[in-house]
Design a protein around this motif. Structure first.
Motif, PDB file in Angstrom:
ATOM      1  N   PRO A 186       0.820  -1.217   0.000  1.00  0.00           N
ATOM      2  CA  PRO A 186       0.000   0.000   0.000  1.00  0.00           C
ATOM      3  C   PRO A 186       0.851   1.262   0.000  1.00  0.00           C
ATOM      4  CG  PRO A 186       0.013  -0.985   2.184  1.00  0.00           C
ATOM      5  CD  PRO A 186       0.689  -1.954   1.269  1.00  0.00           C
ATOM      6  N   THR A 187       0.275   2.302  -0.560  1.00  0.00           N
ATOM      7  CA  THR A 187       0.901   3.635  -0.566  1.00  0.00           C
ATOM      8  C   THR A 187      -0.041   4.612   0.133  1.00  0.00           C
ATOM      9  OG1 THR A 187       1.950   3.132  -2.682  1.00  0.00           O
ATOM     10  CG2 THR A 187       1.861   5.440  -2.039  1.00  0.00           C
ATOM     11  N   PRO A 188       0.401   5.361   1.150  1.00  0.00           N
ATOM     12  CA  PRO A 188       1.739   5.286   1.766  1.00  0.00           C
ATOM     13  C   PRO A 188       1.863   4.094   2.690  1.00  0.00           C
ATOM     14  CG  PRO A 188       0.395   6.846   2.958  1.00  0.00           C
ATOM     15  CD  PRO A 188      -0.447   6.381   1.801  1.00  0.00           C
ATOM     16  N   PHE A 189       3.124   3.757   3.012  1.00  0.00           N
ATOM     17  CA  PHE A 189       3.420   2.636   3.909  1.00  0.00           C
ATOM     18  C   PHE A 189       4.115   3.204   5.132  1.00  0.00           C
ATOM     19  CE2 PHE A 189       5.848  -0.832   5.663  1.00  0.00           C
ATOM     20  CZ  PHE A 189       5.047  -1.950   5.477  1.00  0.00           C
ATOM     21  N   ASN A 190       3.489   3.042   6.292  1.00  0.00           N
ATOM     22  CA  ASN A 190       4.030   3.579   7.537  1.00  0.00           C
ATOM     23  C   ASN A 190       4.120   2.455   8.551  1.00  0.00           C
ATOM     24  OD1 ASN A 190       4.817   5.026   9.752  1.00  0.00           O
ATOM     25  ND2 ASN A 190       3.033   6.383   9.803  1.00  0.00           N
ATOM     26  N   SER A 191       5.336   2.136   8.998  1.00  0.00           N
ATOM     27  CA  SER A 191       5.530   1.050   9.948  1.00  0.00           C
ATOM     28  C   SER A 191       4.977   1.376  11.326  1.00  0.00           C
ATOM     29  CB  SER A 191       7.020   0.705  10.054  1.00  0.00           C
ATOM     30  OG  SER A 191       7.766   1.818  10.527  1.00  0.00           O
ATOM     31  N   GLU A 192       4.658   2.657  11.581  1.00  0.00           N
ATOM     32  CA  GLU A 192       4.042   3.034  12.858  1.00  0.00           C
ATOM     33  C   GLU A 192       2.556   2.701  12.773  1.00  0.00           C
ATOM     34  OE1 GLU A 192       5.663   3.998  15.455  1.00  0.00           O
ATOM     35  OE2 GLU A 192       7.615   4.148  14.476  1.00  0.00           O
ATOM     36  N   VAL A 193       2.233   1.485  13.140  1.00  0.00           N
ATOM     37  CA  VAL A 193       0.867   1.015  12.927  1.00  0.00           C
ATOM     38  C   VAL A 193      -0.146   1.728  13.810  1.00  0.00           C
ATOM     39  CG1 VAL A 193       1.571  -1.233  12.079  1.00  0.00           C
ATOM     40  CG2 VAL A 193       1.271  -0.897  14.535  1.00  0.00           C
TER      41      VAL A 193
END
Length: 398
Positions: A104-111
């Protein structure tokens, strides 16, 4: 009667085809079926596990965490760069690609900020492959790392983390022993092999003693002898039954022997444990229950054989009998059907259920009276029908 029995059995012993069905088939078929299945399945799974997978990443293709996780298994993965014009679904169907990850875009590891991240995995699951398992094994540690980061940000203790992940833990305590568990799974297939091989062992001699006698023109010689018809039938019946009993005995012995050999060779300990837990009495009862079953088959096969005009016609009738034999075995495999009540008296199905219970170690030995009684009754009725068939000239000289 015994002269007919001796004559027919001596002819069977001299017949190479009959010996194949009585001895060679039971001894060889079981190990070939089991060993072949295990061999080809193991090879297929090993090939799927060790295959170098071609893959592509689309969407947000430059996510460092995902690329790093995939590169750690780089020797088993080969990345392909796709252009915007290429149809990756068609490429997967054409085996040009094994899987595609859509990030997915954007991808943020801070869930905690981005919410749940949904990654789409495109692959062809129609054949035997381990694409999903292998990709899951690569990305699951990354997902768990994101989860730990969120827990640390929330300041949760280890026990609080476990409570959130699994609010209610159900511990499974199976009161059944290993013999009962594996007996339920393996015992259901046992009657299929035994019934089929016993039927095959009796089919060849039955075809020869009825339709074969007609074709050779030797049936008339037997009919003009002063011997009563029922003794003629009994002599042939006992010869066919003995052929089936020998096939049954060889089958049971072969299955026990080859199962131990195969399981030890493949280090399948639970099979050795299961067989060692089955007593000699249980093996004897399995064999004894096959005796009235063979009598049912022998009576029915003899009736079909004497009705047929030729050996070929008899073989076609008996081929259809295999489908009839499978039906009671399928009934025994259906959920909710147990060796209780009316099922104790249903011929063939009760024997199949009893074999499963013997392997499981949960057999109600009192039920053996109903099993032997009902099966012997059916065998007697079919044998009486064979005698009636032999007394009808229209049947003998069709």
């Amino acid at each position: 009667m015994w002269l007919i029995f001796k004559k027919e059995f001596m002819e069977l012993v001299r017949d190479r085809k009959t010996l194949i069905f009585m001895i060679a088939l039971p001894v060889l078929v079981f190990p070939l079926l089991i060993g072949g299945t295990i061999f080809f399945t193991s090879n297929a799974l090993e090939d799927a596990e060790n295959k170098v997978l071609k893959y592509a990443v689309i969407g947000n293709a430059n996510v460092a965490d995902i690329n790093s996780a995939l590169s750690e298994d780089g020797s088993m993965l080969e990345r392909v760069t796709l252009t915007a014009e290429q149809d990756y679904v068609a490429m997967i169907q054409a085996d040009e690609l094994d899987f595609v990850l859509e990030v997915p875009t954007p991808f943020n590891s801070e869930v905690l900020e981005s919410g749940q991240l949904a990654i789409n995995l495109y692959f062809n699951d129609a054949g035997l492959n381990k694409v999903y398992q292998r990709v899951s094994a690569i990305l699951t540690p990354l997902s768990e790392e994101y989860q730990l980061q969120a827990f640390r940000a929330l300041g949760l203790s280890e026990s609080q983390q476990q409570a959130i992940v699994t609010p209610m833990l159900i511990n499974r305590e199976n009161v059944a022993d290993n013999r009962e568990v594996w007996g339920e799974r393996i015992g259901a297939m046992l009657p299929y092999f035994l019934f089929f091989l016993c039927l095959q062992g009796a089919m060849a001699p039955a075809s020869d003693m009825g339709a074969g006698e007609k074709e050779r023109g030797t049936l008339e010689t037997l009919l003009i002898s002063p011997m009563p018809r029922y003794k003629l039938v009994l002599g042939k019946f006992f010869a066919i039954s003995l052929s089936g009993v020998i096939a049954a005995l060889v089958t049971v012995s072969s299955m026990a022997l080859w199962t131990v050999i195969i399981s030890q060779g493949l280090a399948v300990g639970f099979i050795v444990e299961l067989l060692s837990s089955i007593g000699v009495l249980d093996f004897v009862l399995v064999f004894l229950m096959l005796v009235p079953v063979v009598a049912v088959f022998a009576s029915l096969l003899l009736s079909l054989s004497i009705y047929a005009r030729s050996f070929k016609e008899a073989q076609s009738y008996m081929g259809g009998l295999v489908m009839v034999m499978i039906f009671p075995i399928i009934l025994a495999m259906m959920p909710g059907i147990e060796l209780k009540g009316v099922w104790v008296w249903v011929p063939l199905t009760n024997v199949a259920l009893a074999m499963k219970e013997l392997v499981k170690g949960t057999m109600d030995y009192v039920a053996l009276l109903g099993i032997f009684g009902s099966t012997a009754l059916i065998a007697g009725i079919l044998l009486a029908f064979s005698v009636h068939w032999f007394n009808r000239e229209k049947v003998l000289f069709r």
